[in-house]
Design a protein around this motif. Sequence first.
Motif, mmCIF file in Angstrom:
data_model
loop_
_atom_site.group_PDB
_atom_site.id
_atom_site.type_symbol
_atom_site.label_atom_id
_atom_site.label_comp_id
_atom_site.label_asym_id
_atom_site.label_seq_id
_atom_site.Cartn_x
_atom_site.Cartn_y
_atom_site.Cartn_z
ATOM 1 N N TYR A 173 -10.790 11.655 5.602
ATOM 2 C CA TYR A 173 -9.396 11.445 6.017
ATOM 3 C C TYR A 173 -8.885 12.775 6.529
ATOM 4 C CZ TYR A 173 -4.331 11.768 5.342
ATOM 5 O OH TYR A 173 -2.989 12.045 5.527
ATOM 6 N N GLU A 177 -4.105 8.445 10.468
ATOM 7 C CA GLU A 177 -2.754 7.886 10.557
ATOM 8 C C GLU A 177 -2.082 8.186 11.895
ATOM 9 O OE1 GLU A 177 -2.970 6.104 6.925
ATOM 10 O OE2 GLU A 177 -1.365 5.946 8.417
ATOM 11 N N ARG A 210 -9.599 3.340 9.536
ATOM 12 C CA ARG A 210 -8.553 2.605 8.811
ATOM 13 C C ARG A 210 -7.282 3.432 8.784
ATOM 14 N NH1 ARG A 210 -11.571 -0.316 9.958
ATOM 15 N NH2 ARG A 210 -12.932 -1.751 8.821
ATOM 16 N N SER A 211 -6.117 2.754 8.910
ATOM 17 C CA SER A 211 -4.832 3.459 8.866
ATOM 18 C C SER A 211 -3.958 2.749 7.847
ATOM 19 C CB SER A 211 -4.209 3.399 10.259
ATOM 20 O OG SER A 211 -2.962 4.012 10.243
ATOM 21 N N SER A 212 -3.863 3.313 6.619
ATOM 22 C CA SER A 212 -3.218 2.567 5.512
ATOM 23 C C SER A 212 -1.744 2.891 5.374
ATOM 24 C CB SER A 212 -3.915 2.955 4.199
ATOM 25 O OG SER A 212 -3.453 4.221 3.770
ATOM 26 N N ALA A 240 -10.348 7.426 7.456
ATOM 27 C CA ALA A 240 -8.922 7.072 7.321
ATOM 28 C C ALA A 240 -8.136 8.044 8.201
ATOM 29 C CB ALA A 240 -8.481 7.197 5.869
ATOM 30 N N ASN A 275 -4.989 7.327 1.033
ATOM 31 C CA ASN A 275 -6.184 7.623 1.846
ATOM 32 C C ASN A 275 -7.097 8.598 1.093
ATOM 33 O OD1 ASN A 275 -5.387 6.049 4.026
ATOM 34 N ND2 ASN A 275 -4.346 7.748 5.052
ATOM 35 N N GLU A 314 -5.301 14.507 8.786
ATOM 36 C CA GLU A 314 -3.997 14.250 9.404
ATOM 37 C C GLU A 314 -3.286 15.556 9.716
ATOM 38 O OE1 GLU A 314 -0.089 11.310 9.066
ATOM 39 O OE2 GLU A 314 -1.619 11.229 7.488
ATOM 40 N N ALA A 322 -13.826 5.290 1.306
ATOM 41 C CA ALA A 322 -13.793 5.844 2.672
ATOM 42 C C ALA A 322 -14.508 7.196 2.599
ATOM 43 C CB ALA A 322 -12.363 6.024 3.154
ATOM 44 N N ASN A 343 0.859 -1.195 0.000
ATOM 45 C CA ASN A 343 0.000 0.000 0.000
ATOM 46 C C ASN A 343 0.888 1.235 0.000
ATOM 47 O OD1 ASN A 343 -2.842 0.836 0.035
ATOM 48 N ND2 ASN A 343 -2.144 2.002 1.823
#
Length: 338
Positions: A275, A227, A255-257, A225, A263, A277, A272, A169
């Motif tokens: 997101y 992180e 979710r943390s990809s 999403a 994301n 961050e 999703a 990913n």
Amino acid sequence: MDSQWRFVRHPSATAKQQLRASNKIASRIELVPPVRSYVVVVSGVCAVDLKFPRLRVARTRKMDVDDSQLQLYFDTVLELTRNAGKIVREHHNKGKKVTIKSCDVDLVTETDQQVEKLLVTSLLTKFPGHKYIGEEAVADGKPCELTDEPTWIIDPVDGTMNFVHGYPNFCISVALWIKKKPSIGIIYNPILELMFTAQTGKGAFLNGNRISTSSVKDLEKGLLAMEFGTSRDPEKMAVVMENTQILLPLLHGIRSSGSAALNMAMVAMGGADCYFEFGIHVWDIAAGVPLIQEAGGFVSDPAGGELDPLSRRVLVASNEEFAKKIIPHLKQHYPERD
Ligand code: LIP
């Protein structure tokens, strides 16, 4: 997975930060040659040299880009990104020389540097007047400066930690911004063969098929999403943990990809619904912004104001309604700007 990693340390950050600071000041001052002005006197004409320096005027002419030029930029960078994908695929399953940057979890590999070099050299050879911001060039002290001029913003491998581990990913993220606004965004996962593309005013696509954000408007139906990031700064970590605790009970899931760009691509394709961050850089988000906008989504600062691409803060959502519902719950964090 063959996890042969060889770790080396990057030159110390402090020396780099000092260098960057002095570069920043130096790069802002530019003079253009004096102009000749004419004073008309009723009885005659005489020329006077007015030695007044003028700033920036000379540049305006370069920035009005027509559609055919934008299409040329898009076709060129699309092909280059595919070629860069071959390099990443070649090294995906091989041993890697990993360099530790600002801390033990902020990494770079030779592949990141090779891909950035390929993209920057090719784009600036093809379009000599253009500027660029590259993750690894900034790590080496190049000023991170976004001007009105056509600027390529490049993250050669977004999700480097995933790439190091062979966790498929990660992606190549390339964007073109003109007059500080997004024009082109490309996000390419060369392992899962996901090619996300967007041109302002022309829609968002995944492998050539049009995509759009979801119609989810309620938090309890939303997939977020989020992180943990590559900074272990205690203050930042406390904010991440607090937001996780606040938000998890309100949502369908989190979710943390490991990749900001992917994301944003997940939100653009409706996989999703939001997101956000704190601590990302302009190169992590520059391609995702036009993708989300062209997919009908919402882009802002995590506190709700207009996005500032150099603020190291981002929030994107399937729509403004969802964003307006999640923003009041967020614990905010303000990292040092790019
Ligand atoms: C990563 C981002 C991710 C963030 C990491 C890191 P990199 O970019 O994609 O969202 O949490 O801290 O910034 O370093 O893999 O290009």
